[in-house]
Design a protein around this motif. Structure first.
Motif, PDB file in Angstrom:
ATOM      1  N   PRO A 240      -7.820   8.624  19.366  1.00  0.00           N
ATOM      2  CA  PRO A 240      -8.798   8.845  20.443  1.00  0.00           C
ATOM      3  C   PRO A 240      -8.668  10.207  21.129  1.00  0.00           C
ATOM      4  N   ASP A 241      -7.528  10.876  20.972  1.00  0.00           N
ATOM      5  CA  ASP A 241      -7.307  12.169  21.625  1.00  0.00           C
ATOM      6  C   ASP A 241      -7.562  13.361  20.722  1.00  0.00           C
ATOM      7  N   THR A 242      -8.172  13.176  19.579  1.00  0.00           N
ATOM      8  CA  THR A 242      -8.236  14.269  18.612  1.00  0.00           C
ATOM      9  C   THR A 242      -9.217  15.375  18.961  1.00  0.00           C
ATOM     10  N   ASN A 243      -9.943  15.277  20.034  1.00  0.00           N
ATOM     11  CA  ASN A 243     -10.730  16.427  20.476  1.00  0.00           C
ATOM     12  C   ASN A 243      -9.841  17.422  21.201  1.00  0.00           C
ATOM     13  N   ALA A 244      -8.673  16.944  21.664  1.00  0.00           N
ATOM     14  CA  ALA A 244      -7.761  17.798  22.423  1.00  0.00           C
ATOM     15  C   ALA A 244      -7.329  19.056  21.685  1.00  0.00           C
ATOM     16  N   PRO A 245      -7.009  18.993  20.386  1.00  0.00           N
ATOM     17  CA  PRO A 245      -6.486  20.213  19.774  1.00  0.00           C
ATOM     18  C   PRO A 245      -7.547  21.228  19.393  1.00  0.00           C
ATOM     19  N   PHE A 246      -8.795  20.917  19.645  1.00  0.00           N
ATOM     20  CA  PHE A 246      -9.853  21.797  19.183  1.00  0.00           C
ATOM     21  C   PHE A 246     -10.488  22.577  20.326  1.00  0.00           C
ATOM     22  N   VAL A 247     -11.014  23.715  19.969  1.00  0.00           N
ATOM     23  CA  VAL A 247     -11.695  24.598  20.913  1.00  0.00           C
ATOM     24  C   VAL A 247     -13.101  24.056  21.135  1.00  0.00           C
TER      25      VAL A 247
ATOM     26  N   PRO B  39     -16.821  23.716  21.013  1.00  0.00           N
ATOM     27  CA  PRO B  39     -17.679  24.235  19.938  1.00  0.00           C
ATOM     28  C   PRO B  39     -18.401  25.539  20.286  1.00  0.00           C
ATOM     29  N   GLU B  40     -18.791  25.687  21.535  1.00  0.00           N
ATOM     30  CA  GLU B  40     -19.493  26.918  21.926  1.00  0.00           C
ATOM     31  C   GLU B  40     -18.584  28.139  21.854  1.00  0.00           C
ATOM     32  N   GLN B  41     -17.294  27.931  22.120  1.00  0.00           N
ATOM     33  CA  GLN B  41     -16.356  29.043  22.141  1.00  0.00           C
ATOM     34  C   GLN B  41     -15.723  29.315  20.776  1.00  0.00           C
ATOM     35  N   PHE B  42     -15.805  28.338  19.862  1.00  0.00           N
ATOM     36  CA  PHE B  42     -15.130  28.451  18.577  1.00  0.00           C
ATOM     37  C   PHE B  42     -15.522  29.718  17.816  1.00  0.00           C
ATOM     38  N   GLY B  43     -16.817  29.958  17.672  1.00  0.00           N
ATOM     39  CA  GLY B  43     -17.273  31.145  16.952  1.00  0.00           C
ATOM     40  C   GLY B  43     -16.796  32.440  17.599  1.00  0.00           C
ATOM     41  N   LYS B  44     -16.852  32.498  18.917  1.00  0.00           N
ATOM     42  CA  LYS B  44     -16.415  33.696  19.632  1.00  0.00           C
ATOM     43  C   LYS B  44     -14.924  33.941  19.440  1.00  0.00           C
ATOM     44  N   LYS B  45     -14.134  32.894  19.547  1.00  0.00           N
ATOM     45  CA  LYS B  45     -12.683  33.032  19.396  1.00  0.00           C
ATOM     46  C   LYS B  45     -12.321  33.430  17.972  1.00  0.00           C
TER      47      LYS B  45
END
Length: 160
Positions: free
Chosen positions: A125-132, A134-140
């Motif tokens: 249930p916590d697996t969104n935690a390790p991800f950036v 979505p809006e910032q992912f491309g920029k990063k």
């Protein structure tokens, strides 16, 4: 070895979980040798290190830290002692010790995430935690691949 992807699984009442077949195939005979498990230094997840990867990590850290500096020796001691040697049973299950289930907040649903040379185990249930976000992912990703640092400090902040 390059572990990629993510696979969901369930733990049983004893903390055993079927180790993903795709990762077992990649490991081949290393499965018989066992693995090193530790809680991640930064995130609430567990990290599985194949023996060779763990030994390389220990060697690199040992080379960077002086045995004659008390703080550095303490840092090395904590890194290498807070681990568990784990192996798969004959059915391909991994027993996650209770202490590690607690440290990572794992209940009964887990997600294995391939991280190149290691495998992370997250409470599903916590697996969104390790991800950036979505809006910032491309920029990063663009900033990293262009060889630039992140354009502003808000991009360096990862939320849990």
């Amino acid at each position: 070895m390059r572990f990629i992807g993510n696979i969901e699984a369930k733990t049983d009442s004893k903390g055993r979980v079927f180790f993903p077949a795709t990762f077992r195939k990649q490991l081949g005979e290393e499965c018989a040798e066992g693995f090193v498990m530790r809680k991640d230094v930064f995130q609430p997840c567990l990290v599985i290190y194949p023996s060779k990867v763990w030994n390389d990590q220990m060697d690199t850290l040992r080379q960077r830290l002086s045995r004659w500096n008390a703080e550095e020796q303490q840092l090395f001691r904590q890194f290498v002692s807070d681990v568990e040697l784990v192996s798969l049973d004959t059915n391909g299950r991994l027993l996650i010790p209770r202490r590690y289930l607690s440290l990572a907040g794992i209940e009964n649903q887990v997600k294995f995430i391939g991280m190149g040379d290691t495998i992370e185990i997250w409470n599903a249930p916590d697996t969104n935690a390790p991800f950036v976000d979505p809006e910032q992912f491309g920029k990063k990703l663009q900033a990293v691949m262009d060889g630039h640092s992140f354009p502003d400090s808000s991009l360096r902040t990862f939320s849990l």
